[in-house]
Write a protein that holds these residues in place. Structure first.
Motif: not given
Length: 105
Positions: A52-53, A70-73, A78-82, A104-105
């Motif tokens: 998150n940071r 990298w973050c976008s991939n 794992y969209p739930n990370m956000i 691609d989500l």
């Protein structure tokens, strides 16, 4: 030229992450890009632990394209990370736009 791996191994990933921002401030783009690659290749575990940071900070600086990708991939996988993050409602505008504009989500 990237400092030797042994020199970088003596420092924590958080230091290298902050160093990336500093190198861009001093217009050392090549070094910053190499440091980003070092983080992605050697410190991916740390990046995930502090996702998150990292996600928030890398979208505050448009020069951090490698870390942004990298973050976008990771978010695409794992969209739930956000979505499940307590920080979701405080995401920087650039990070949120990048997230919702993906196909691609």
């Amino acid at each position: 030229m990237l400092p030797s791996n042994t020199l970088l191994e003596k420092h924590e990933a958080s230091f290298i992450f902050e160093l990336v921002h500093i190198t861009y401030e001093f217009l050392l783009d090549e070094l910053a890009k190499q440091l980003q690659n070092q983080l992605i290749e050697k410190e991916a575990h740390w990046l995930r632990l502090h996702f998150n940071r990292i996600y928030e900070k890398c979208f505050q600086n448009n020069n951090l394209q490698d870390l942004q990708n990298w973050c976008s991939n990771i978010v695409a996988k794992y969209p739930n990370m956000i979505f499940d993050s307590k920080d979701f409602f405080t995401l920087h505008e650039n990070a949120l736009v990048s997230f919702i504009s993906r196909d691609d989500l």
